[in-house]
Design a protein around this motif. Structure first.
Motif, PDB file in Angstrom:
ATOM      1  N   ALA A 115       0.843  -1.205   0.000  1.00 42.64           N
ATOM      2  CA  ALA A 115       0.000   0.000   0.000  1.00 42.64           C
ATOM      3  C   ALA A 115       0.876   1.252   0.000  1.00 42.64           C
ATOM      4  O   ALA A 115       0.475   2.304  -0.492  1.00 42.64           O
ATOM      5  CB  ALA A 115      -0.926   0.000   1.214  1.00 42.64           C
ATOM      6  N   VAL A 116       2.098   1.087   0.524  1.00 39.58           N
ATOM      7  CA  VAL A 116       3.038   2.203   0.543  1.00 39.58           C
ATOM      8  C   VAL A 116       3.957   2.169  -0.685  1.00 39.58           C
ATOM      9  O   VAL A 116       4.147   3.170  -1.366  1.00 39.58           O
ATOM     10  CB  VAL A 116       3.906   2.170   1.831  1.00 39.58           C
ATOM     11  CG1 VAL A 116       4.961   3.264   1.800  1.00 39.58           C
ATOM     12  CG2 VAL A 116       3.014   2.299   3.054  1.00 39.58           C
ATOM     13  N   SER A 117       4.508   0.982  -0.997  1.00 34.24           N
ATOM     14  CA  SER A 117       5.513   0.917  -2.071  1.00 34.24           C
ATOM     15  C   SER A 117       4.898   0.863  -3.467  1.00 34.24           C
ATOM     16  O   SER A 117       5.511   1.317  -4.423  1.00 34.24           O
ATOM     17  CB  SER A 117       6.412  -0.306  -1.873  1.00 34.24           C
ATOM     18  OG  SER A 117       5.652  -1.500  -2.004  1.00 34.24           O
ATOM     19  N   ASP A 118       3.699   0.326  -3.578  1.00 37.12           N
ATOM     20  CA  ASP A 118       3.088   0.175  -4.902  1.00 37.12           C
ATOM     21  C   ASP A 118       1.562   0.311  -4.815  1.00 37.12           C
ATOM     22  O   ASP A 118       0.821  -0.620  -5.139  1.00 37.12           O
ATOM     23  CB  ASP A 118       3.464  -1.204  -5.479  1.00 37.12           C
ATOM     24  CG  ASP A 118       2.866  -1.436  -6.863  1.00 37.12           C
ATOM     25  OD1 ASP A 118       2.561  -0.443  -7.572  1.00 37.12           O
ATOM     26  OD2 ASP A 118       2.691  -2.612  -7.232  1.00 37.12           O
ATOM     27  N   PRO A 119       1.095   1.479  -4.383  1.00 32.09           N
ATOM     28  CA  PRO A 119      -0.349   1.628  -4.193  1.00 32.09           C
ATOM     29  C   PRO A 119      -1.146   1.423  -5.481  1.00 32.09           C
ATOM     30  O   PRO A 119      -2.226   0.843  -5.467  1.00 32.09           O
ATOM     31  CB  PRO A 119      -0.504   3.048  -3.642  1.00 32.09           C
ATOM     32  CG  PRO A 119       0.764   3.755  -3.991  1.00 32.09           C
ATOM     33  CD  PRO A 119       1.828   2.704  -4.021  1.00 32.09           C
ATOM     34  N   ARG A 120      -0.590   1.846  -6.604  1.00 31.48           N
ATOM     35  CA  ARG A 120      -1.319   1.699  -7.862  1.00 31.48           C
ATOM     36  C   ARG A 120      -1.493   0.224  -8.218  1.00 31.48           C
ATOM     37  O   ARG A 120      -2.539  -0.204  -8.705  1.00 31.48           O
ATOM     38  CB  ARG A 120      -0.602   2.470  -8.979  1.00 31.48           C
ATOM     39  CG  ARG A 120      -1.511   2.921 -10.106  1.00 31.48           C
ATOM     40  CD  ARG A 120      -0.811   3.923 -11.019  1.00 31.48           C
ATOM     41  NE  ARG A 120      -0.717   5.254 -10.447  1.00 31.48           N
ATOM     42  CZ  ARG A 120      -1.649   6.206 -10.609  1.00 31.48           C
ATOM     43  NH1 ARG A 120      -2.720   5.982 -11.340  1.00 31.48           N
ATOM     44  NH2 ARG A 120      -1.503   7.388 -10.050  1.00 31.48           N
ATOM     45  N   GLY A 121      -0.439  -0.559  -7.947  1.00 33.76           N
ATOM     46  CA  GLY A 121      -0.521  -1.994  -8.184  1.00 33.76           C
ATOM     47  C   GLY A 121      -1.566  -2.656  -7.303  1.00 33.76           C
ATOM     48  O   GLY A 121      -2.311  -3.536  -7.745  1.00 33.76           O
ATOM     49  N   VAL A 122      -1.623  -2.237  -6.046  1.00 38.08           N
ATOM     50  CA  VAL A 122      -2.636  -2.776  -5.128  1.00 38.08           C
ATOM     51  C   VAL A 122      -4.034  -2.466  -5.661  1.00 38.08           C
ATOM     52  O   VAL A 122      -4.900  -3.336  -5.726  1.00 38.08           O
ATOM     53  CB  VAL A 122      -2.460  -2.188  -3.705  1.00 38.08           C
ATOM     54  CG1 VAL A 122      -3.654  -2.518  -2.822  1.00 38.08           C
ATOM     55  CG2 VAL A 122      -1.174  -2.701  -3.071  1.00 38.08           C
ATOM     56  N   LEU A 123      -4.224  -1.230  -6.079  1.00 37.08           N
ATOM     57  CA  LEU A 123      -5.552  -0.851  -6.584  1.00 37.08           C
ATOM     58  C   LEU A 123      -5.920  -1.669  -7.816  1.00 37.08           C
ATOM     59  O   LEU A 123      -7.064  -2.103  -7.966  1.00 37.08           O
ATOM     60  CB  LEU A 123      -5.593   0.643  -6.910  1.00 37.08           C
ATOM     61  CG  LEU A 123      -5.481   1.574  -5.708  1.00 37.08           C
ATOM     62  CD1 LEU A 123      -5.560   3.024  -6.160  1.00 37.08           C
ATOM     63  CD2 LEU A 123      -6.572   1.305  -4.695  1.00 37.08           C
ATOM     64  N   GLU A 124      -4.947  -1.913  -8.677  1.00 34.32           N
ATOM     65  CA  GLU A 124      -5.235  -2.707  -9.877  1.00 34.32           C
ATOM     66  C   GLU A 124      -5.676  -4.111  -9.509  1.00 34.32           C
ATOM     67  O   GLU A 124      -6.551  -4.686 -10.153  1.00 34.32           O
ATOM     68  CB  GLU A 124      -4.025  -2.726 -10.815  1.00 34.32           C
ATOM     69  CG  GLU A 124      -4.005  -1.479 -11.689  1.00 34.32           C
ATOM     70  CD  GLU A 124      -2.729  -1.310 -12.493  1.00 34.32           C
ATOM     71  OE1 GLU A 124      -1.981  -2.305 -12.650  1.00 34.32           O
ATOM     72  OE2 GLU A 124      -2.485  -0.176 -12.951  1.00 34.32           O
TER      73      GLU A 124
END
Ligand SMILES: [Co+2]
Length: 139
Positions: A63-72
């Motif tokens: 959620a901190v290092s790759d928030p966009r990836g989490v959202l995807e």
């Protein structure tokens, strides 16, 4: 927006872990995501028990290092220009996302609008449901 603790208390949600609540608002340009990087701090009084994934190590770090990836992974596609702000909850301060109101809901009642707001949208991993999907529940 000015006093979330008071606002949720006025709706009957009060008690432990509901104090010191801050609401962060999604807009066209800013998307907010809530995590607790240390453990599982969460606004229990408003959202109930946290989902298992919220407490998982991968969510807490990504959620901190790759928030966009989490959202995807949650199927959430944001406008490329929007900025993602990640809020780290603690035992002193918990965050709740105010999802952005979908288009074409100007005349909707509070009751109808409620159906567009999911738990996940208040954590920030999803958006408000589109009006056509109003009947779906949380997954
Ligand atoms: Co915590």
């Amino acid at each position: 927006m000015n006093d979330a603790t008071e606002a949720v208390a006025s709706l009957g949600y009060c008690g432990r872990q509901g104090e010191h609540l801050e609401v962060v608002e999604n807009t066209d340009d800013i998307h907010n995501l809530v995590v607790c990087t240390l453990c599982s701090c969460y606004p229990w009084t408003v959202l109930g028990l946290p989902p298992a994934w919220y407490k998982s190590a991968p969510y807490r770090s990504r959620a901190v290092s790759d928030p966009r990836g989490v959202l995807e992974e949650f199927g959430t596609k944001l406008n490329e220009k929007s900025i993602i702000r990640t809020w780290d909850s603690t035992s002193e301060m918990r965050y709740l996302v105010l999802p952005q109101r979908p288009a074409d809901t100007e005349n909707w009642s509070e009751q109808d609008l409620r159906q567009l707001v999911s738990r996940n949208s208040m954590i920030g991993v999803e958006l408000a449901r589109s009006p056509e999907l109003a009947e779906e529940g949380d997954k």
